[in-house]
Structure formats: structure tokens, C-alpha cells
Motif scaffolding. Structure first.
Motif, PDB file in Angstrom:
ATOM      1  N   LEU B 177       0.845  -1.197   0.000  1.00 53.56           N
ATOM      2  CA  LEU B 177       0.000   0.000   0.000  1.00 53.56           C
ATOM      3  C   LEU B 177       0.882   1.249   0.000  1.00 53.56           C
ATOM      4  O   LEU B 177       2.104   1.163   0.137  1.00 53.56           O
ATOM      5  CB  LEU B 177      -0.883   0.010   1.249  1.00 53.56           C
ATOM      6  CG  LEU B 177      -1.740  -1.222   1.513  1.00 53.56           C
ATOM      7  CD1 LEU B 177      -2.538  -1.030   2.792  1.00 53.56           C
ATOM      8  CD2 LEU B 177      -2.679  -1.503   0.348  1.00 53.56           C
ATOM      9  N   VAL B 178       0.239   2.399  -0.106  1.00 46.83           N
ATOM     10  CA  VAL B 178       0.952   3.669   0.027  1.00 46.83           C
ATOM     11  C   VAL B 178       1.605   3.675   1.419  1.00 46.83           C
ATOM     12  O   VAL B 178       0.925   3.409   2.414  1.00 46.83           O
ATOM     13  CB  VAL B 178      -0.037   4.857  -0.090  1.00 46.83           C
ATOM     14  CG1 VAL B 178       0.681   6.185   0.150  1.00 46.83           C
ATOM     15  CG2 VAL B 178      -0.722   4.851  -1.446  1.00 46.83           C
ATOM     16  N   PRO B 179       2.899   3.934   1.512  1.00 47.42           N
ATOM     17  CA  PRO B 179       3.560   3.863   2.830  1.00 47.42           C
ATOM     18  C   PRO B 179       3.344   5.129   3.660  1.00 47.42           C
ATOM     19  O   PRO B 179       2.844   6.138   3.154  1.00 47.42           O
ATOM     20  CB  PRO B 179       5.038   3.712   2.469  1.00 47.42           C
ATOM     21  CG  PRO B 179       5.172   4.369   1.141  1.00 47.42           C
ATOM     22  CD  PRO B 179       3.850   4.221   0.431  1.00 47.42           C
ATOM     23  N   GLY B 180       3.756   5.064   4.947  1.00 46.97           N
ATOM     24  CA  GLY B 180       3.770   6.263   5.781  1.00 46.97           C
ATOM     25  C   GLY B 180       2.583   6.414   6.714  1.00 46.97           C
ATOM     26  O   GLY B 180       2.282   7.519   7.143  1.00 46.97           O
ATOM     27  N   TYR B 181       1.927   5.310   7.040  1.00 46.27           N
ATOM     28  CA  TYR B 181       0.770   5.368   7.944  1.00 46.27           C
ATOM     29  C   TYR B 181       1.085   4.527   9.188  1.00 46.27           C
ATOM     30  O   TYR B 181       1.676   3.453   9.082  1.00 46.27           O
ATOM     31  CB  TYR B 181      -0.480   4.791   7.279  1.00 46.27           C
ATOM     32  CG  TYR B 181      -0.968   5.564   6.070  1.00 46.27           C
ATOM     33  CD1 TYR B 181      -2.159   6.290   6.109  1.00 46.27           C
ATOM     34  CD2 TYR B 181      -0.262   5.543   4.870  1.00 46.27           C
ATOM     35  CE1 TYR B 181      -2.620   6.975   4.993  1.00 46.27           C
ATOM     36  CE2 TYR B 181      -0.711   6.235   3.750  1.00 46.27           C
ATOM     37  CZ  TYR B 181      -1.893   6.944   3.818  1.00 46.27           C
ATOM     38  OH  TYR B 181      -2.341   7.624   2.720  1.00 46.27           O
ATOM     39  N   ARG B 182       0.676   5.016  10.332  1.00 47.99           N
ATOM     40  CA  ARG B 182       0.894   4.246  11.567  1.00 47.99           C
ATOM     41  C   ARG B 182      -0.385   4.283  12.392  1.00 47.99           C
ATOM     42  O   ARG B 182      -1.004   5.349  12.542  1.00 47.99           O
ATOM     43  CB  ARG B 182       2.045   4.866  12.368  1.00 47.99           C
ATOM     44  CG  ARG B 182       2.530   3.980  13.501  1.00 47.99           C
ATOM     45  CD  ARG B 182       4.036   4.048  13.662  1.00 47.99           C
ATOM     46  NE  ARG B 182       4.533   5.395  13.853  1.00 47.99           N
ATOM     47  CZ  ARG B 182       4.960   5.878  15.020  1.00 47.99           C
ATOM     48  NH1 ARG B 182       4.937   5.124  16.096  1.00 47.99           N
ATOM     49  NH2 ARG B 182       5.439   7.098  15.109  1.00 47.99           N
ATOM     50  N   HIS B 183      -0.781   3.127  12.886  1.00 48.93           N
ATOM     51  CA  HIS B 183      -2.026   3.037  13.660  1.00 48.93           C
ATOM     52  C   HIS B 183      -1.745   3.033  15.148  1.00 48.93           C
ATOM     53  O   HIS B 183      -0.848   2.336  15.611  1.00 48.93           O
ATOM     54  CB  HIS B 183      -2.813   1.790  13.252  1.00 48.93           C
ATOM     55  CG  HIS B 183      -3.363   1.902  11.871  1.00 48.93           C
ATOM     56  ND1 HIS B 183      -2.632   1.553  10.760  1.00 48.93           N
ATOM     57  CD2 HIS B 183      -4.537   2.387  11.410  1.00 48.93           C
ATOM     58  CE1 HIS B 183      -3.350   1.800   9.667  1.00 48.93           C
ATOM     59  NE2 HIS B 183      -4.510   2.305  10.045  1.00 48.93           N
ATOM     60  N   ILE B 184      -2.525   3.810  15.863  1.00 48.74           N
ATOM     61  CA  ILE B 184      -2.358   3.901  17.313  1.00 48.74           C
ATOM     62  C   ILE B 184      -3.701   3.609  17.976  1.00 48.74           C
ATOM     63  O   ILE B 184      -4.752   3.724  17.333  1.00 48.74           O
ATOM     64  CB  ILE B 184      -1.841   5.305  17.730  1.00 48.74           C
ATOM     65  CG1 ILE B 184      -2.792   6.413  17.242  1.00 48.74           C
ATOM     66  CG2 ILE B 184      -0.431   5.542  17.194  1.00 48.74           C
ATOM     67  CD1 ILE B 184      -2.408   7.810  17.713  1.00 48.74           C
ATOM     68  N   PRO B 185      -3.695   3.247  19.265  1.00 44.15           N
ATOM     69  CA  PRO B 185      -4.977   2.983  19.947  1.00 44.15           C
ATOM     70  C   PRO B 185      -5.841   4.247  19.992  1.00 44.15           C
ATOM     71  O   PRO B 185      -5.333   5.341  20.215  1.00 44.15           O
ATOM     72  CB  PRO B 185      -4.553   2.554  21.356  1.00 44.15           C
ATOM     73  CG  PRO B 185      -3.139   2.116  21.224  1.00 44.15           C
ATOM     74  CD  PRO B 185      -2.538   2.947  20.135  1.00 44.15           C
ATOM     75  N   PHE B 186      -7.113   4.057  19.777  1.00 46.08           N
ATOM     76  CA  PHE B 186      -8.098   5.146  19.783  1.00 46.08           C
ATOM     77  C   PHE B 186      -8.412   5.545  21.222  1.00 46.08           C
ATOM     78  O   PHE B 186      -8.414   4.707  22.115  1.00 46.08           O
ATOM     79  CB  PHE B 186      -9.361   4.623  19.087  1.00 46.08           C
ATOM     80  CG  PHE B 186     -10.494   5.606  18.952  1.00 46.08           C
ATOM     81  CD1 PHE B 186     -10.377   6.711  18.131  1.00 46.08           C
ATOM     82  CD2 PHE B 186     -11.696   5.398  19.627  1.00 46.08           C
ATOM     83  CE1 PHE B 186     -11.440   7.603  17.973  1.00 46.08           C
ATOM     84  CE2 PHE B 186     -12.755   6.278  19.480  1.00 46.08           C
ATOM     85  CZ  PHE B 186     -12.627   7.377  18.656  1.00 46.08           C
ATOM     86  N   ASN B 187      -8.633   6.812  21.429  1.00 43.48           N
ATOM     87  CA  ASN B 187      -9.072   7.325  22.736  1.00 43.48           C
ATOM     88  C   ASN B 187      -7.982   7.255  23.811  1.00 43.48           C
ATOM     89  O   ASN B 187      -8.295   7.253  25.002  1.00 43.48           O
ATOM     90  CB  ASN B 187     -10.316   6.563  23.235  1.00 43.48           C
ATOM     91  CG  ASN B 187     -11.549   7.458  23.252  1.00 43.48           C
ATOM     92  OD1 ASN B 187     -11.428   8.689  23.171  1.00 43.48           O
ATOM     93  ND2 ASN B 187     -12.715   6.869  23.378  1.00 43.48           N
ATOM     94  N   THR B 188      -6.717   7.156  23.408  1.00 42.79           N
ATOM     95  CA  THR B 188      -5.610   7.096  24.365  1.00 42.79           C
ATOM     96  C   THR B 188      -4.609   8.188  24.001  1.00 42.79           C
ATOM     97  O   THR B 188      -3.814   8.027  23.074  1.00 42.79           O
ATOM     98  CB  THR B 188      -4.918   5.709  24.313  1.00 42.79           C
ATOM     99  OG1 THR B 188      -5.927   4.706  24.408  1.00 42.79           O
ATOM    100  CG2 THR B 188      -3.929   5.537  25.442  1.00 42.79           C
TER     101      THR B 188
END
Lengths: 119, 429
Positions: B177-188
Motif C-alpha cells: 500500500l501507500v507507505p507512511g501510515y501508523r495506527h495507534i490505539p483510539f481514545n488514548t
């Protein structure tokens, strides 16, 4: 009520149908899962292992930590493996209980849909 | 007889169904047809009005999905339909390279009603496309590349939007996929604080996670993100595709916390349920990039004459009839009724949450969501589980829903829960 030999016979036939269907094997090539089938009326449990879309093993008894648990009575299990019923309709009516992610439930239905498109 | 004549003149429900199913099976997607039939959601919509639809055999359903928030002004809203009819007497879509009076009027209206300093609009057709615009603008404006997005978030499935969607099942078959995305926990907030670095361009989130299971962001969390973004010169992007235009009891969900984003993404209900339209609304500062590159992000069908006029009519209807207030009142009625049902079925309902008419009912296991949808349909209500979390049934009706219709939906829930309880008991015997 179906006894464990009858269920095993149906399950082995289901395994053959799955593995002989090239379209299905290709479609399910990213699916590796351990499934347990539980006959609620007889207490029999069967284990099925799918590796990259190929059903590599079916056996009587509970083995490993399953990704999917399918529970129903022995007759319905046989009907499902022989392709006599639409399992998702039974699932939505609460007659078959599946403990699994919704994606896996859909994958199981996709198997039936490819092998028995008219069911 | 031409196909179009046949389409409008054939009234036999059996023939219509037979033809639709045959064409789906042969030319659209046979497995999608099977899934819809299995779930009893193979409704062929005929009449559409207010909060309801009627299938081709005349059975009425209250629509509690509304395409995840497309029909805020109701199905086939007569005032909006009238504007589209009037527009069609004079216009077509318009050539994308022309100057559109109605596009200017809509952009001005959006600048007036969106929070903070949001001012400029860039129009597209679908929500995913507008997310792509937001991400491109964030990268171009900041000269940084990393986008922080949320686990279990949903932002569409197109090129720059897909990597932001927080669930692997949508992405794995299409790698890389298009690079450069990072997922973090929601509401924290701590997770966001720990994740930002000198390359972070933007933080992207839904103020209420829709497909993730109707999970509202805490107001303090959003305020914390705003502070963090201001301190680090990072852009804050709100995806209000599902939450916008009165859905949560305010015109935009951002208003609950008083936090204004730098870019807001709007779609679904902006269409008035009649003509596709989406947009990214952003601050004047961010627009500098487009001043230097005015035609770098273009869209043949984004912001057409017809779409903009329909959107203006839909917004006018929402304001004139104070639909955000109706969403808040009917949402409160739903919550009270659902809480009573939770008392009655404590083993089946483990949580009720959401704001306004964006509500989720959580069940203890995944299979109950699809089974409830099946039962609700039998009881005259269209509903569906949230795609990233099937344990949650969503309640997202049109914002014109009446007190009586809410009561009807609650009664359908009661009957459906009773059936699920019977099914569970049969298994335990």
C-alpha cells in the motif's frame, strides 16, 4: 441422530470435495484455520485443519486451539457436509452456532457456495 | 420495449425479483447476492419516503442503516428532490474545468457552518476520495509524510485512504500500500503523544468510530489531540463522513468537544441522498499549497452543478427543520428504550452507546449481530452490524424519524431479542 461414523463419512466426503475443487482451492489460498465441529446431541467433536485453502486433516476428537467452532446437532452436521442445507441460513436462524470472526463465517459459506451453488 | 421502459413499467414483484437476481448472479456478484439472501437483506427497494422504504411487494421497513448516514434528510426528501428536478430543467453536471456559481455558494455555506477556521473546500464524489485529498494536503502542507491513524478506524478503501483504515482484512490482499501510515490505539492520548515524531504530518480520526463499533472519542481526548497538534505543528483531521450534518445531535460531531480540526472530511449526507458528493474543508493556511498548485488534485465528477445544488438544499433543510435537535431528542428516546431492554435482556445487551442518532448496541458475541439483523428485518426494521465489529448493531436512521417510528423500532428490538433468547435457550438444552 447420526453416529460418529456417519458424521466422519460425510466429513471425509466434504474434505474430498473441497480439495478436488481447483477454483475453491485458489479462492481460499489465503485461508489457514483450525476448525472444530461439535455434535451437540451426541457430544462428538471433529477437528478439521485447513492450510492455505487445502483441507489437510480431518479427524475425530478435539485437537489444538480452534479458530472456528461450529456447533449443531449430528443430523445437521451431516446435512451440512453432504451439501443438503444452506449453513448460513441455519446460522442466522440460530440453528447452527458458530464461534468465529464474521470473516471466517463468510469464508465457510463461500466454500458451500462454490461446491454446491444451488443450495 | 426498451430496458428503461421495462424498468419503469414492470410491476410484477416476482418478475422483478427474478430478473434482478438472475442479473446479479450472472453479472454483478453471485456471492454478494447469496449473502444478502441468507441475511434476508435482499430487499429490492421501491418507494422511499422519510425514515422508511417499501420493497417491491409493498412491505414497509424503517431504515436504521441509511447507508451509514447518507439519508439524514430522509429518503427522497421532497424539498431536495424538487431542487434537483428544477436543476435538471436547466443544467447538466457541468464541465469540471468551468467556473461554477453553485460550487462557490456551497463552499461559502460550508465555511459558515463548519467549526473554527475551516474555510476552503475541495470537492470529490465519495468519502474515500475526500480522505485522500486530506492526506495529500497534510503531506504537502507540512513537508512530512507520516499519518497517524486509529486502530479499528474506517476511512474508505481507495489508494491513499486504504492504508488509514485500521483493519488488515481490507488491506492484505492489495499489498503493498501507500507507505507512511501508523495506527495507534483510539481514545488514548498517551499513545498519540508517544507516536508523534518530527515526520508526523497529521493525526486522522473519526470523532465517533463508525465501522469500529460506534465508539465516541472522549471530549478530553480530542482536546488533548488538539493541544498536541498545536505544540508539534501537526494537522488534525476529522473524518465526519458518518457523523456530519446533524447525525450526532450537533451539526458536526466536533462541536461536542469544542475542538476544531484543520481539515474536516464530509460525504454521505452532503449528497442529500440524491447526488454523490464529498469534500475536504480546510483552513486558509493549508490552501496555500493549492494556490501554488491549483489543478494538482482534480476530479471530473466532484462538485458538479447538480451535486452542489442538492447539497445546498439538503443543508437548508437540516437547518430549517433543526434536524440536529431531532437527532438529539430521538437519540435520547432510543437510549431510554434500549436501556429498558437491557434490563429485560441483560445476557444479550452488554452496552448501548453513541450520540444523537448514531447509536450502537453491543452483544456478547459476534454471531448475535448478524442474527439480530436477520430478526429485525423480519420485524420491519433494516439494520446491520458494524463492519469492523460485528458484535455491534448500529442504529442510524434518518434524522426525520418520528417519536412513533422510534417506538416501532424499539418494539422490533424487543421481539428480535426475545427470539435470540429462545435460540440461545435451545442450544443450552
Amino acid at each position: 441422530m447420526a453416529d460418529s461414523e456417519e458424521i466422519m463419512e460425510a466429513l471425509l466426503d466434504f474434505q474430498n470435495q473441497c480439495n478436488e475443487n481447483k477454483r475453491l482451492r485458489r479462492m481460499q489460498r489465503d485461508w489457514t484455520k483450525l476448525l472444530h465441529y461439535v455434535a451437540t446431541d451426541t457430544g462428538d467433536v471433529f477437528t478439521m485443519r485447513v492450510v492455505s485453502g487445502e483441507t489437510t486433516e480431518v479427524k475425530k476428537g478435539k485437537e489444538g486451539v480452534p479458530d472456528v467452532i461450529v456447533e449443531t446437532d449430528s443430523e445437521t452436521l451431516c446435512d451440512m457436509f453432504w451439501g443438503d442445507i444452506n449453513p448460513t441460513q441455519k446460522y442466522l436462524k440460530g440453528e447452527i452456532k458458530v464461534k468465529a470472526s464474521q470473516e471466517d463465517v463468510m469464508r465457510i459459506d463461500a466454500i458451500t457456495a462454490v461446491i454446491w451453488p444451488e443450495v | 420495449m426498451s430496458i428503461i421502459d421495462l424498468m419503469f413499467q414492470e410491476t410484477d414483484p416476482d418478475k422483478i425479483r427474478q430478473e434482478a437476481e438472475a442479473n446479479y448472479k450472472e453479472y454483478v456478484n453471485p456471492f454478494a447476492l447469496r449473502m444478502l439472501k441468507n441475511a434476508s437483506l435482499d430487499i429490492i427497494e421501491d418507494k422511499r419516503e422519510g425514515a422508511s422504504v417499501w420493497d417491491i411487494s409493498g412491505k414497509k421497513y424503517i431504515d436504521c442503516v441509511t447507508g451509514a448516514g447518507i439519508f439524514n434528510v430522509g429518503r427522497r426528501n421532497p424539498e431536495v428532490v424538487e431542487v434537483l428536478k428544477k436543476a435538471l430543467d436547466k443544467y447538466d453536471m457541468g464541465s469540471w474545468i468551468s467556473l461554477f456559481r453553485e460550487r462557490g455558494l456551497l463552499a461559502k455555506k460550508l465555511a459558515q457552518i463548519t467549526p473554527g477556521d475551516l474555510k476552503f473546500s475541495l470537492f470529490c464524489c465519495g468519502g474515500g476520495e475526500a480522505i485522500e485529498v486530506a492526506i495529500k494536503l497534510a503531506r504537502a502542507h507540512t513537508d512530512r509524510t507520516e499519518i497517524l491513524c486509529m486502530e479499528n478506524g474506517y476511512h474508505g478503501v481507495t489508494g491513499f485512504a486504504l492504508p488509514a483504515t485500521g483493519r488488515d482484512v481490507y488491506k492484505t490482499p492489495f499489498l503493498p500500500l501507500v507507505p507512511g501510515y501508523r495506527h495507534i490505539p483510539f481514545n488514548t492520548l498517551q499513545a498519540a503523544e508517544a507516536a508523534v515524531n518530527e515526520n508526523t504530518a497529521a493525526i486522522l480520526l473519526e470523532p465517533i468510530q463508525g465501522e469500529g463499533g460506534i465508539i465516541p472519542a472522549d471530549d478530553d481526548y480530542l482536546r488533548g489531540l488538539r493541544r498536541l497538534c498545536d505544540e508539534k505543528n501537526i494537522l488534525l483531521i476529522f473524518d465526519e463522513v458518518q457523523t456530519g450534518f446533524g447525525r450526532t445531535g450537533k451539526m458536526f460531531a466536533a462541536e461536542h468537544s469544542g475542538v476544531a480540526p484543520d481539515i474536516m472530511v464530509l460525504a454521505k449526507s452532503l449528497s442529500g441522498g440524491l447526488y454523490p458528493l464529498s469534500c475536504a474543508v480546510f483552513t486558509e493556511e493549508i490552501s496555500d499549497f493549492l494556490t501554488a498548485h491549483p489543478f494538482i488534485i482534480i476530479n471530473s465528477f466532484g462538485g458538479t452543478s447538480l451535486a452542489c445544488l442538492v447539497a445546498l438544499a439538503a443543508i437548508e433543510f437540516i437547518e430549517k427543520n433543526n434536524l440536529p435537535r431531532n437527532a438529539a431528542e430521538r437519540g435520547a428516546q432510543f437510549k431510554t428504550g434500549l436501556q429498558a431492554l437491557q434490563q429485560k435482556y441483560p445476557e444479550l445487551i452488554i452496552d448501548i452507546r453513541g450520540k444523537g442518532l448514531m447509536l450502537g448496541v453491543e452483544f456478547p458475541e459476534e454471531s448475535i449481530g448478524p442474527r439480530m439483523a436477520y430478526q429485525l428485518k423480519k420485524n420491519g426494521v433494516i439494520s446491520i452490524y458494524t463492519f469492523n465489529n460485528p458484535r455491534i448493531i448500529r442504529i442510524m436512521p434518518s434524522l426525520v424519524i418520528t417519536k412513533e417510528e422510534v417506538q416501532t423500532v424499539l418494539e422490533a428490538f424487543d421481539h428480535s431479542l426475545a427470539e435470540i433468547r429462545n435460540q440461545e435457550a435451545r442450544f443450552k438444552r
